[in-house]
Design a protein around this motif. Structure first.
Motif, mmCIF file in Angstrom:
data_model
loop_
_atom_site.group_PDB
_atom_site.id
_atom_site.type_symbol
_atom_site.label_atom_id
_atom_site.label_comp_id
_atom_site.label_asym_id
_atom_site.label_seq_id
_atom_site.Cartn_x
_atom_site.Cartn_y
_atom_site.Cartn_z
ATOM 1 N N LYS A 4 -2.735 5.407 -1.649
ATOM 2 C CA LYS A 4 -3.231 4.398 -2.584
ATOM 3 C C LYS A 4 -3.930 3.267 -1.845
ATOM 4 O O LYS A 4 -3.738 3.073 -0.646
ATOM 5 N N GLU A 5 -4.721 2.519 -2.592
ATOM 6 C CA GLU A 5 -5.366 1.357 -2.009
ATOM 7 C C GLU A 5 -4.384 0.188 -1.978
ATOM 8 O O GLU A 5 -3.453 0.113 -2.790
ATOM 9 N N ARG A 6 -4.613 -0.696 -1.033
ATOM 10 C CA ARG A 6 -3.750 -1.870 -0.955
ATOM 11 C C ARG A 6 -3.911 -2.703 -2.219
ATOM 12 O O ARG A 6 -5.023 -2.888 -2.720
ATOM 13 N N GLU A 7 -2.796 -3.217 -2.728
ATOM 14 C CA GLU A 7 -2.827 -4.005 -3.943
ATOM 15 C C GLU A 7 -1.999 -5.274 -3.785
ATOM 16 O O GLU A 7 -1.064 -5.339 -3.005
ATOM 17 N N ASP A 60 -9.442 -10.394 -4.228
ATOM 18 C CA ASP A 60 -9.239 -9.135 -3.519
ATOM 19 C C ASP A 60 -8.550 -9.361 -2.179
ATOM 20 O O ASP A 60 -8.789 -10.363 -1.507
ATOM 21 N N TYR A 61 -7.713 -8.395 -1.802
ATOM 22 C CA TYR A 61 -6.959 -8.545 -0.554
ATOM 23 C C TYR A 61 -7.877 -8.677 0.645
ATOM 24 O O TYR A 61 -7.506 -9.268 1.654
ATOM 25 N N GLN A 100 0.850 -1.186 0.000
ATOM 26 C CA GLN A 100 0.000 0.000 0.000
ATOM 27 C C GLN A 100 0.882 1.230 0.000
ATOM 28 O O GLN A 100 1.588 1.494 0.978
ATOM 29 N N THR A 117 1.119 -10.184 -10.101
ATOM 30 C CA THR A 117 0.469 -9.097 -10.807
ATOM 31 C C THR A 117 1.446 -8.560 -11.848
ATOM 32 O O THR A 117 2.648 -8.840 -11.801
#
Length: 125
Positions: free
Chosen positions: A43-46, A108-109, A39, A60
């Protein structure tokens, strides 16, 4: 009680490398899947990479070719080898794990139940 502890973060220059570790305690059973997430500021966690109990890995696009996820077969630990680091890789990196067969490992996380506290990676240009 299951606990995950990350280590190995730090500050490096662009092009450098780091190796993150995630140590699992509180259980002797191998997780169904474990993964690395990050993260960045604002930003959003990815997701970055996931490894299943059978050793299958998924990356990814941002991680392919530069990062490698691996696991210690004798322990419940996983690692993330990061090469050719870029400033945009700067983030808090988290390890996650789940023992439920119903979890979508590559989803999704938010689907992961257990998380570490994170380790900071900072890449300067």
């Amino acid at each position: 009680q299951v606990q995950l502890v990350e280590s190995g973060g730090g500050s490096v220059q662009a092009g450098g490398s780091l190796r993150l570790s995630c140590e699992v305690s509180g259980t002797r059973y191998r997780a169904y899947c474990m993964g690395w997430f990050r993260q960045g500021p604002g930003k959003e966690r990815e997701g970055i990479a996931v490894i299943n109990s059978d050793g299958t890995t998924t990356y990814t696009d941002s991680a392919k070719g530069r990062f490698t996820i691996s696991q210690d077969n004798s322990k419940n630990n996983i690692y993330l080898e990061m090469n050719s680091l870029k400033p945009e890789d700067t983030a808090m990196y988290y390890c996650a794990a789940d023992w439920r067969l119903s979890v979508d490992c590559r989803g999704d996380y938010r689907g992961y139940k257990y998380w570490g506290q994170g380790t900071q990676v900072t890449v300067s240009s």
